[in-house]
Design a protein around this motif. Sequence first.
Motif, PDB file in Angstrom:
ATOM      1  N   MET A  64      93.786  13.546 102.624  1.00 44.84           N
ATOM      2  CA  MET A  64      92.917  13.103 101.535  1.00 44.84           C
ATOM      3  C   MET A  64      91.474  13.523 101.793  1.00 44.84           C
ATOM      4  SD  MET A  64      94.730   9.433 100.637  1.00 44.84           S
ATOM      5  CE  MET A  64      93.221   8.727 100.089  1.00 44.84           C
ATOM      6  N   ALA A  65      91.007  13.369 103.019  1.00 44.06           N
ATOM      7  CA  ALA A  65      89.645  13.775 103.365  1.00 44.06           C
ATOM      8  C   ALA A  65      89.501  15.296 103.266  1.00 44.06           C
ATOM      9  CB  ALA A  65      89.293  13.300 104.768  1.00 44.06           C
ATOM     10  N   TYR A  66      90.523  16.015 103.701  1.00 42.03           N
ATOM     11  CA  TYR A  66      90.503  17.470 103.629  1.00 42.03           C
ATOM     12  C   TYR A  66      90.428  17.934 102.176  1.00 42.03           C
ATOM     13  CZ  TYR A  66      92.174  22.291 103.962  1.00 42.03           C
ATOM     14  OH  TYR A  66      92.314  23.647 103.846  1.00 42.03           O
ATOM     15  N   GLU A  67      91.251  17.338 101.310  1.00 43.60           N
ATOM     16  CA  GLU A  67      91.245  17.704  99.899  1.00 43.60           C
ATOM     17  C   GLU A  67      89.912  17.363  99.244  1.00 43.60           C
ATOM     18  OE1 GLU A  67      94.702  15.965  98.102  1.00 43.60           O
ATOM     19  OE2 GLU A  67      96.045  17.067  99.443  1.00 43.60           O
ATOM     20  N   ALA A  68      89.331  16.234  99.600  1.00 42.38           N
ATOM     21  CA  ALA A  68      88.022  15.855  99.058  1.00 42.38           C
ATOM     22  C   ALA A  68      86.961  16.862  99.491  1.00 42.38           C
ATOM     23  CB  ALA A  68      87.646  14.444  99.522  1.00 42.38           C
TER      24      ALA A  68
END
Length: 87
Positions: A64-68
């Motif tokens: 999720m952090a990577y996609e954000a």
Amino acid sequence: MQQPDKIPNFDKKESEIATNIDKWMWLFKNLGEAKKMPLFMDSRALKRVFQITEVANLSEEEPMAYEASLRHKMEWRDYLRYRGSGA
């Protein structure tokens, strides 16, 4: 030339990697254990495989952090393009 089934017998250290075959053999043998990309990975294909592996090995929260982060980079890039277009 070494055969693919000989990867377990491939025991060269990073400092001994000389050919493209060596690079790919090292990558396949150490893909799940390598924490950072070795300096000898200088081709675009090798770097891309390593990056894909890094993403695949993220913990449950990290995707999720990577996609954000990717979304933020794309939005920033689009903003700069829009601003540069004179609009």
